[in-house]
Scaffold this motif. Structure first.
Motif, PDB file in Angstrom:
ATOM      1  N   ASP A   1       5.969 -12.904   1.024  1.00 32.84           N
ATOM      2  CA  ASP A   1       6.997 -11.893   1.265  1.00 32.84           C
ATOM      3  C   ASP A   1       6.560 -10.458   0.942  1.00 32.84           C
ATOM      4  O   ASP A   1       7.240  -9.755   0.180  1.00 32.84           O
ATOM      5  CB  ASP A   1       8.271 -12.225   0.469  1.00 32.84           C
ATOM      6  N   PRO A   2       5.437  -9.998   1.505  1.00 30.86           N
ATOM      7  CA  PRO A   2       5.082  -8.586   1.274  1.00 30.86           C
ATOM      8  C   PRO A   2       6.139  -7.681   1.907  1.00 30.86           C
ATOM      9  O   PRO A   2       6.581  -7.914   3.031  1.00 30.86           O
ATOM     10  CB  PRO A   2       3.732  -8.443   1.981  1.00 30.86           C
ATOM     11  N   ARG A   3       6.590  -6.681   1.137  1.00 31.83           N
ATOM     12  CA  ARG A   3       7.642  -5.772   1.608  1.00 31.83           C
ATOM     13  C   ARG A   3       7.064  -4.387   1.862  1.00 31.83           C
ATOM     14  O   ARG A   3       6.475  -3.799   0.944  1.00 31.83           O
ATOM     15  CB  ARG A   3       8.759  -5.692   0.577  1.00 31.83           C
ATOM     16  N   PRO A   4       7.211  -3.871   3.083  1.00 31.16           N
ATOM     17  CA  PRO A   4       6.681  -2.526   3.363  1.00 31.16           C
ATOM     18  C   PRO A   4       7.385  -1.476   2.520  1.00 31.16           C
ATOM     19  O   PRO A   4       8.604  -1.543   2.321  1.00 31.16           O
ATOM     20  CB  PRO A   4       6.954  -2.333   4.856  1.00 31.16           C
TER      21      PRO A   4
ATOM     22  N   HIS B   1      -0.518   1.672   5.419  1.00 32.59           N
ATOM     23  CA  HIS B   1       0.613   0.739   5.427  1.00 32.59           C
ATOM     24  C   HIS B   1       0.606   0.040   4.081  1.00 32.59           C
ATOM     25  O   HIS B   1      -0.277  -0.785   3.814  1.00 32.59           O
ATOM     26  CB  HIS B   1       0.462  -0.288   6.557  1.00 32.59           C
ATOM     27  N   ALA B   2       1.548   0.387   3.215  1.00 40.48           N
ATOM     28  CA  ALA B   2       1.586  -0.180   1.868  1.00 40.48           C
ATOM     29  C   ALA B   2       2.669  -1.246   1.765  1.00 40.48           C
ATOM     30  O   ALA B   2       3.720  -1.145   2.423  1.00 40.48           O
ATOM     31  CB  ALA B   2       1.834   0.919   0.844  1.00 40.48           C
ATOM     32  N   TYR B   3       2.407  -2.241   0.926  1.00 44.54           N
ATOM     33  CA  TYR B   3       3.331  -3.349   0.718  1.00 44.54           C
ATOM     34  C   TYR B   3       3.483  -3.605  -0.769  1.00 44.54           C
ATOM     35  O   TYR B   3       2.502  -3.614  -1.506  1.00 44.54           O
ATOM     36  CB  TYR B   3       2.815  -4.624   1.400  1.00 44.54           C
ATOM     37  N   LEU B   4       4.719  -3.837  -1.179  1.00 40.20           N
ATOM     38  CA  LEU B   4       4.993  -4.285  -2.539  1.00 40.20           C
ATOM     39  C   LEU B   4       4.950  -5.806  -2.530  1.00 40.20           C
ATOM     40  O   LEU B   4       5.563  -6.448  -1.690  1.00 40.20           O
ATOM     41  CB  LEU B   4       6.364  -3.801  -3.007  1.00 40.20           C
TER      42      LEU B   4
END
Length: 164
Positions: free
Chosen positions: A87-90, A103-106
């Motif tokens: 579940d990477p979240r932008p 493009h970063a993901y939490l």
């Protein structure tokens, strides 16, 4: 309106295309901000790296042809850390290099234990508290406020929910 017509003609659009053609293409990069227990995982880029050597950065890399940013960040975490992220979240992330399309993901859920599976790219991994980050040489110091914000958001998952 007559003054605006030349701007609305196809010739005006071709001027934009000519300007864009002179701009170097931006390099699409996907990064993961892995956060757990109030700490963020950063990788120290090997001193021999051509781009951004000898500094701390989020794990990630180039988005390959035919790959989405989310697919790239999943692949990069598998290749560089040996983990399967879920579940990477932008999230928004500042980056001052105009040649990079970031493009970063939490990421706060993953399977496995992160290890340095890419020693040619990174010579060290580290978990850092918010108050330690300002002391580090970061790949892009402009990203520090966003990194700190991500760490706060990871502690409050409700803050990441879309407004409805």
């Amino acid at each position: 309106m007559e003054l605006l017509e030349p701007l609305l003609r196809p010739a005006g659009a071709s001027m934009i295309k000519k300007y864009d053609a002179r701009m170097p293409p931006r390099i699409p990069i996907a990064t993961a901000a892995l956060v757990r227990d109030g700490l963020i995982l950063l990788a120290h880029r090997h001193p021999d790296r051509r781009w951004y050597p000898d500094c701390w950065d989020l794990v990630g890399g180039h988005i390959e042809a035919g790959e989405t940013a989310a697919q790239a960040v999943i692949r990069e975490c598998r290749e560089e850390l040996g983990i399967r992220i879920r579940d990477p979240r932008p999230v928004p992330m500042a980056f001052s290099d105009p040649t990079i399309e970031l493009h970063a993901y939490l990421v706060d859920r993953w399977d496995g234990t992160p290890v340095n599976a890419a020693p040619d790219e990174h010579d060290q991994l580290g978990w850092f508290a918010p108050d330690e980050l300002a002391k580090l040489k970061l790949a892009d110091p402009a990203s520090l406020p966003d990194i700190l914000n991500l760490m706060r958001l990871a502690q409050d998952p409700a803050g990441l929910q879309p407004e409805g």
